[in-house]
Each structure stands twice: as C-alpha cells, then as structure tokens.
Design a protein around this motif. Structure first.
Motif, PDB file in Angstrom:
ATOM      1  N   GLY A 214       0.809  -1.226   0.000  1.00 36.14           N
ATOM      2  CA  GLY A 214       0.000   0.000   0.000  1.00 36.14           C
ATOM      3  C   GLY A 214       0.832   1.260   0.000  1.00 36.14           C
ATOM      4  O   GLY A 214       2.056   1.231  -0.181  1.00 36.14           O
ATOM      5  N   ILE A 215       0.134   2.364   0.227  1.00 37.36           N
ATOM      6  CA  ILE A 215       0.800   3.668   0.289  1.00 37.36           C
ATOM      7  C   ILE A 215       0.297   4.412   1.522  1.00 37.36           C
ATOM      8  O   ILE A 215      -0.758   4.111   2.065  1.00 37.36           O
ATOM      9  N   GLY A 216       1.096   5.373   1.960  1.00 38.38           N
ATOM     10  CA  GLY A 216       0.723   6.168   3.136  1.00 38.38           C
ATOM     11  C   GLY A 216      -0.525   6.993   2.879  1.00 38.38           C
ATOM     12  O   GLY A 216      -0.712   7.510   1.770  1.00 38.38           O
ATOM     13  N   VAL A 217      -1.385   7.107   3.897  1.00 37.63           N
ATOM     14  CA  VAL A 217      -2.624   7.886   3.762  1.00 37.63           C
ATOM     15  C   VAL A 217      -2.292   9.342   3.479  1.00 37.63           C
ATOM     16  O   VAL A 217      -2.861   9.961   2.585  1.00 37.63           O
ATOM     17  N   LYS A 218      -1.379   9.888   4.254  1.00 38.40           N
ATOM     18  CA  LYS A 218      -1.038  11.303   4.123  1.00 38.40           C
ATOM     19  C   LYS A 218       0.129  11.494   3.161  1.00 38.40           C
ATOM     20  O   LYS A 218       0.102  12.361   2.306  1.00 38.40           O
ATOM     21  N   THR A 219       1.139  10.635   3.318  1.00 36.88           N
ATOM     22  CA  THR A 219       2.366  10.827   2.541  1.00 36.88           C
ATOM     23  C   THR A 219       2.212  10.348   1.105  1.00 36.88           C
ATOM     24  O   THR A 219       2.889  10.855   0.206  1.00 36.88           O
ATOM     25  N   GLY A 220       1.358   9.374   0.862  1.00 37.08           N
ATOM     26  CA  GLY A 220       1.263   8.771  -0.464  1.00 37.08           C
ATOM     27  C   GLY A 220       2.484   7.949  -0.840  1.00 37.08           C
ATOM     28  O   GLY A 220       2.559   7.393  -1.930  1.00 37.08           O
ATOM     29  N   ALA A 221       3.446   7.863   0.061  1.00 38.20           N
ATOM     30  CA  ALA A 221       4.687   7.128  -0.209  1.00 38.20           C
ATOM     31  C   ALA A 221       4.422   5.628  -0.153  1.00 38.20           C
ATOM     32  O   ALA A 221       3.580   5.176   0.630  1.00 38.20           O
TER      33      ALA A 221
ATOM     34  N   ASP B 177      -1.731   6.927   8.774  1.00 38.79           N
ATOM     35  CA  ASP B 177      -2.126   8.173   9.432  1.00 38.79           C
ATOM     36  C   ASP B 177      -3.623   8.390   9.239  1.00 38.79           C
ATOM     37  O   ASP B 177      -4.056   9.170   8.390  1.00 38.79           O
ATOM     38  N   LEU B 178      -4.387   7.700  10.079  1.00 41.93           N
ATOM     39  CA  LEU B 178      -5.850   7.769   9.955  1.00 41.93           C
ATOM     40  C   LEU B 178      -6.385   9.150  10.298  1.00 41.93           C
ATOM     41  O   LEU B 178      -7.521   9.480   9.948  1.00 41.93           O
ATOM     42  N   THR B 179      -5.573   9.971  10.967  1.00 43.50           N
ATOM     43  CA  THR B 179      -6.037  11.337  11.274  1.00 43.50           C
ATOM     44  C   THR B 179      -6.101  12.176  10.001  1.00 43.50           C
ATOM     45  O   THR B 179      -6.682  13.254  10.009  1.00 43.50           O
ATOM     46  N   ALA B 180      -5.471  11.692   8.918  1.00 46.28           N
ATOM     47  CA  ALA B 180      -5.478  12.442   7.650  1.00 46.28           C
ATOM     48  C   ALA B 180      -6.570  11.973   6.701  1.00 46.28           C
ATOM     49  O   ALA B 180      -6.713  12.502   5.599  1.00 46.28           O
ATOM     50  N   GLU B 181      -7.370  10.970   7.124  1.00 41.66           N
ATOM     51  CA  GLU B 181      -8.481  10.498   6.283  1.00 41.66           C
ATOM     52  C   GLU B 181      -9.509  11.632   6.116  1.00 41.66           C
ATOM     53  O   GLU B 181      -9.777  12.378   7.060  1.00 41.66           O
ATOM     54  N   ARG B 182     -10.094  11.690   4.936  1.00 47.31           N
ATOM     55  CA  ARG B 182     -11.039  12.778   4.673  1.00 47.31           C
ATOM     56  C   ARG B 182     -12.238  12.770   5.625  1.00 47.31           C
ATOM     57  O   ARG B 182     -12.798  13.795   5.966  1.00 47.31           O
ATOM     58  N   SER B 183     -12.635  11.561   6.063  1.00 46.77           N
ATOM     59  CA  SER B 183     -13.821  11.461   6.917  1.00 46.77           C
ATOM     60  C   SER B 183     -13.608  12.098   8.290  1.00 46.77           C
ATOM     61  O   SER B 183     -14.572  12.383   8.986  1.00 46.77           O
ATOM     62  N   ARG B 184     -12.365  12.320   8.670  1.00 49.30           N
ATOM     63  CA  ARG B 184     -12.032  12.908   9.984  1.00 49.30           C
ATOM     64  C   ARG B 184     -12.711  12.136  11.126  1.00 49.30           C
ATOM     65  O   ARG B 184     -13.200  12.728  12.081  1.00 49.30           O
ATOM     66  N   LYS B 185     -12.739  10.827  10.999  1.00 53.62           N
ATOM     67  CA  LYS B 185     -13.367  10.033  12.058  1.00 53.62           C
ATOM     68  C   LYS B 185     -12.440   9.829  13.250  1.00 53.62           C
ATOM     69  O   LYS B 185     -12.888   9.421  14.317  1.00 53.62           O
ATOM     70  N   LEU B 186     -11.147  10.020  13.053  1.00 55.69           N
ATOM     71  CA  LEU B 186     -10.193   9.900  14.165  1.00 55.69           C
ATOM     72  C   LEU B 186      -9.454  11.220  14.322  1.00 55.69           C
ATOM     73  O   LEU B 186      -8.860  11.719  13.364  1.00 55.69           O
ATOM     74  N   LYS B 187      -9.522  11.755  15.520  1.00 58.97           N
ATOM     75  CA  LYS B 187      -8.860  13.039  15.765  1.00 58.97           C
ATOM     76  C   LYS B 187      -7.928  12.935  16.951  1.00 58.97           C
ATOM     77  O   LYS B 187      -8.225  12.246  17.933  1.00 58.97           O
ATOM     78  N   LEU B 188      -6.828  13.662  16.878  1.00 57.63           N
ATOM     79  CA  LEU B 188      -5.919  13.819  18.013  1.00 57.63           C
ATOM     80  C   LEU B 188      -6.093  15.240  18.515  1.00 57.63           C
ATOM     81  O   LEU B 188      -6.035  16.192  17.724  1.00 57.63           O
ATOM     82  N   LYS B 189      -6.300  15.397  19.818  1.00 50.28           N
ATOM     83  CA  LYS B 189      -6.499  16.746  20.347  1.00 50.28           C
ATOM     84  C   LYS B 189      -5.725  16.955  21.641  1.00 50.28           C
ATOM     85  O   LYS B 189      -5.759  16.110  22.540  1.00 50.28           O
TER      86      LYS B 189
END
Lengths: 369, 369
Positions: A214-221, B177-189
């Motif tokens: 696969g590839i990174g969600v944010k990085t796309g790497a 990095d699930l925090t970068a998913e468009r759905s924003r279902k996981l957040k770090l605060k």
C-alpha cells in the motif's frame, strides 16, 4: 519428512488487538529449546496461554476453535485442510527439549515456564514495522533483563523495517531505547534484500524480499513489507513466510512479487517447497479501494497462478500447503476466515492449480511441514 | 451513591503483551451506551472476552482470577478489599443501554456485539504514549471505518502525548495516518495541563496533570505521564486515574506530584474523592535503579502520606479506594500483585493512613465507585 515446526502465536489481521501476527519456528527434532520468530505481534502472553491449555484441555478430533460469528466456537476441520499436520499447543519436541535442559522446568510455576520458553526466542525476523506486527515483541522486550536470563535477542529486518523501529519505536518516546542499554542484550540488525544470510542459530538460510504493502494515507509514499524464505541447508526444504502484501502496483516500476516468484521457481524445486504462510486479509467482495495494501482471494490466487505458470508442472501446485494468515475481523454474520477459505478453494480449482492444500493459520497451534 | 462505573480492560504492567492498561468509564445509571477510555492498551478483544464470559460463566463468591504463580487461578478475595463494589464483566447498566438502543443487540453474534460496545468509546484520554498504553487503540482504530459505524473517536492528551502519537505512531510508518483520512473520524487533540476541560459526552470535568515517569535510556531526557481527575459536576464526586509515574525527581526543579496533591487537597473534599487508580509496578524489594520511572510500595505510600498530611483529617484517608494497576510480571514464586498488595497494606497501617481500601485492578471486572 517433517523439517519445519511452526507455532502460530498470532495470525489475527485486526482490528481486535490481541494475537496479531507472530510465528515461532524451529527445526523438527532439535535438542535445544531455541526458536526464531517471524514478526512479533504476540509473544509471552500467548505462550503462557498455550502452556496452560496444554495441561487442562483434551486433545482430539473434536477440537473447537474460537470463532465468534455463527457460533463462538467452530470445529477445527472447518479451518484446515485434512492433510495438514497440525497439533494444538506447543510442539512435543519443544517441551521435551525444555525438560531436558533443566530438571526444574516441570516443577516450575506457569509464569516461570513462560519466561523459559520465551527466552528461547533469540532472533526475530520482522516483515514490516506496522504496530500489529511488533507490539508483542516491544512490550515483551524488558523481560531480557531478568536476572536469570543470559540470552540476548536480535531483531532482523530489511532497512525499511529496522530504521523505523529505531527511529519511531525504540526512541525513548514510544518505548525506552533498550538498544542503547550497556548490556547490549537487544540489537537491531539490517538484512540486505535478496541476499542469502545464514540463520545464526539453525542450519538454515534466510532470504528476505521486499514487497509492496500500500501507500501512506497522508504521505502517499509506498509502504513496503517482506517475504522471507527459510531454507534448511541439509534437506534443501524451504518455507516462505510472508508479511502483509499487495499485488505489484501498476504505477510502480518495481515488479517485486514478479521477481520474487521467479526467484522461487528458479531456486526451489517444487518438491522442496513445503509451505507458504501468506496473508489474505479481505474477502472477495472487497473493492480494490478497500484493500489498503492487502490481498483478497482473487489477488492471492493470481499470485499462486503466476507461481504455477513459472513451475509449469503437470500436477500444478499439488501438495503445496498454503496457510492463510491476517484475516481481518468484520461485523459480519459468518467468520470471514471461513468465507475466504471457501473462496480461495473455489478459485484455486477454477484456475486448475492442482491439489493445493489451503488452511487457515490457527492461533495456539503448531504446524509440521 | 455510586457515581462512576469503571471497567478494567487491562491493568497488566508487562512484560506480557496482552491486557495492558485501559480503563473504560461511564456515569452510573446512564441511558446511552457511551464510554470514555483512559489509555488504550486493550480494547475490542477484551470486550469480546467479557461478552463471552458474561454468558458462559457463573458469577458468585467463589470466583477465581488468573494468576499463574502458586496456582494458575486464585480466589478473587485475595486481590480486593472486602468493601470494594466489584462485578465480573461489563456492567448491567451498559448492557441494558445497548439493548435499549437497538432490538438487534441481543440477537447479534458475539463479534457484532463487540463492535457495538466498542463503538461506544468515543473519547480516549491517554496518560503517555508508551506502547503498552496505546497498542490496543491503534490496532482497533480501523474499525471506525466499518460501514455501520457513524461514530467518531477523539484521542485526548497533554502535548507530550499527542505530539508523539502524531509523529511516531499515526505517521504512515508505524500505522496509517488515519487522522489524515477525509472522513475525519479519528482526531488527536491536545489538552492543557491543570486546565479544567468539559468532557464532551458526560457531565464531567476532566483535569490533566503532568507527572514524571523516568528518563530516556539514550536521551536522558525526562519522560512525562499524566494523572487525570474526573469530576462529576452534579455530585462533585471525583476519581483520579493515573498513568505510569515515579516520585518527583530530586534533580528536577519541577515538583509535579507535590503540586498535584496540593491541588487535590485544596479542590476536592476528601468525602468526594471516590477512588484513585494508580500504578505500583514493582515490589518493595526493588532497588531504586530497578524502578525505571515507576513506583514501588514505599513510594506509593509516601505519596498517599503526603496527601494524608495535606487533608489533615482525624480519620486519615479512611474509606478511600486505592486501586493498584500496572504490576509487572516476574519469574517469581508468588504473584507480585499479592506481594505488592500485602506490602502496601502493611505500610499504610504503619503510617496511620486510616482505613484505606487497597485493591488490585482486575482485568475483565467493573468497579462501582
């Protein structure tokens, strides 16, 4: 002849947190209780469970294994090929070698026994640094400093794994940097891809191959994982133990799986290939965008078909054991392991792959290949 | 009156890998199956175990709990104060609220039930980012993308926790990095230390305090953890839930625990302090250099003595529940939890702390405080 003993400490593909991928391997009929592990998703806790089960539960044909879908337990025959040589718990030869090593083993309490078995794991071969493949070994790692333990542990992997473990796990933030302890009881060591390396404790060769995951969600790497070949130098018998993997990415110039299967077909006569432990995380109904760097049955069968074509045997891949790991849990009605197993068997027959022996990797069991 | 329901998903201090620290909390007598978690060492797997046990095992006075030292199981009375309000499994009020929410709950299979309970955990409060406090939540995290789930999850912590989780865990290397998913279902605060923050789902205040937890092996830099105060705004009742901790470091200018106990004594009348869940990882025999940023009984009793002095009550800390978590397994003859419990009770009496109620946090059980 049985050459490899493989104990499944974990084969769970998540999202449940326990018993994620970890296999412990040893040659059949060895005198010493030494072990290597492929991945470290599970460890001491699972070993303790297996030691306890060994004492309290009957073995037999009517064994039930945890499922939690149609029923909480299902017959073991649902999950394995009838010709697979499998036993519940740790292998008798491992337990025998522990008893031979020290008279106290049999009289020790369960926790002491657990430490002794666990100390035997001196080398980990990690496929990739995703948390479900390393969490057990990391949390277990301080046990090497127990006074009675003289053994050390080495964590091996391709650079994409070892660099990340050093920078993001043993970094004094996620976990104490035990690699910096003066005793040097824990070491991280890099392997080179495609290079034949001698296993330090067994008369085995270890050959790692980089594959896509696969590839990174944010990085796309691109994210990489590893397939390991273990070859017994005497018998020339081999097993392939894989981490998470996806098919070769079209947009990539690297044909990593293609190269891997070519290496296998050119270097391992089919009769010496005793088994492949490989992931198939998702059922056939999964759309490509839901695979996240994993295989579903159609993709795994594609890969096995490629291998079959390369071997070009009149019997197909008959007799080859394919042990499926890393199936993901879902809120489905039926155990996805059973769904995937049925789909794989159907597709294998459709593709004329011969008498493939496809089974699910069952935690807490030992396979003899 | 019972105000807090606390389910112990994990209280294991390692080095065994499963059931490490995770507590789920809810107000007593709520209608909704919503939950918060403190730490995420365990999760879905343990919830599934509890759902299964609830059906198959008898409750009663003669309950045995896993131990693996003198015997594999020991009577529950060995581990808890006789006045502690405790029940095996998930609380009846949580199970009732799940049944009320959807008729299908009772007829669903165990895995579906597990997903439903787990989806109720919408907020995690993390004490520090060591792997044994986060591994469950990380491996569980992809479950939020299951189609039937509409709920989101937020991971809260002081900056020393959240920054590390983003940089070293949800970084596309250790975990997607699930925090970068468009759905924003996981957040770090991030939370601010010592600041009263409203809990988003319960009528509770949450107040985090930074505490010491050793120093890096290689870096020598201080490692921090968190104590959380949860205060029910209506009754004014409070509980304190702690992560790993050591006494204030002499060489440091920060008197973090001293400040914390002063805050507690000044802001929480003793009668409103319903309990403290706190680590005591190592037995009394441990040398200071073997503590690695943890407490042994002498240091925990020192801290409770400091609190006692500040409260200056004629009855000492009588009636206060102290729930001990994070005891480390060792290859000892006796269960170290029982050793530590005995030592704590002895020292508490020696220091005239009053009728303290000291118990061990037992996985798979719910406490009512």
């Amino acid at each position: 002849m049985v050459v490899f003993e493989i104990t499944i400490l974990g084969a769970n593909g998540g999202p449940t947190e326990y018993g994620t991928q970890c296999f412990i391997l040893k040659p059949a009929r060895t005198e010493d209780p030494e072990l290597i592990a492929v991945d470290g998703g599970a460890g001491m806790y699972q070993l303790r469970e297996m030691l306890v089960q060994g004492r309290n539960e009957n073995e037999g044909d009517d064994e039930l294994v945890p499922s939690f879908y149609e029923h909480d337990r299902e017959p073991i025959e649902f999950f394995i090929d009838s010709k697979l040589n499998i036993q519940k718990g740790l292998s008798k030869s491992l337990l025998q070698s522990l008893k031979r090593q020290g008279e106290h083993f049999e009289s020790a309490n369960t926790m002491k026994k657990t430490y002794e078995v666990f100390q035997g794991i001196t080398d980990y071969y990690i496929t990739h640094p995703h948390l479900d493949h390393i969490s057990g070994l990391v949390v277990n790692s301080p046990s090497i400093y127990e006074q009675e333990n003289s053994k050390k542990k080495t964590i091996w992997g391709l650079p994409h794994t070892i660099d990340v473990l050093q920078k993001h796990v043993f970094n004094d933030l996620i976990w104490p940097d035990l690699t910096a302890e003066r005793s040097r009881k824990l070491k991280l060591k890099c392997l080179n891809p495609k290079e034949v390396q001698k296993c330090t404790i067994f008369p085995w060769d270890v050959i790692p191959f980089k594959v896509h995951h696969g590839i990174g969600v944010k990085t796309g790497a691109p994210v990489y994982s590893t397939f390991y070949i273990f070859r017994d130098r005497k018998s020339k018998d081999c097993i392939i133990v894989c981490g998470d993997v996806e098919q070769d990415r079209r947009e990539s110039e690297e044909s990593l799986l293609e190269e891997f299967w070519s290496y296998v077909a050119e270097n391992i006569p089919l009769v010496h290939l005793k088994g492949i432990l490989v992931e198939c995380s998702c059922p056939l109904s999964s759309k490509p965008e839901q695979l996240y760097g994993h295989l579903s049955p159609i993709y795994l069968i594609n890969e096995l078909s490629n291998l079959n074509t390369l071997y070009n045997s009149s019997k197909g891949l008959s007799g080859l054991n394919v042990i499926v790991t890393h199936v993901k849990s879902t809120p489905a009605k039926r155990d996805p392991r059973l769904t995937i197993l049925e789909e794989l068997r159907f597709l294998a027959e459709e593709r004329n792959l011969g008498d493939l022996r496809i089974s699910i990797a069952l935690e807490g069991h030992t396979l003899f290949l």
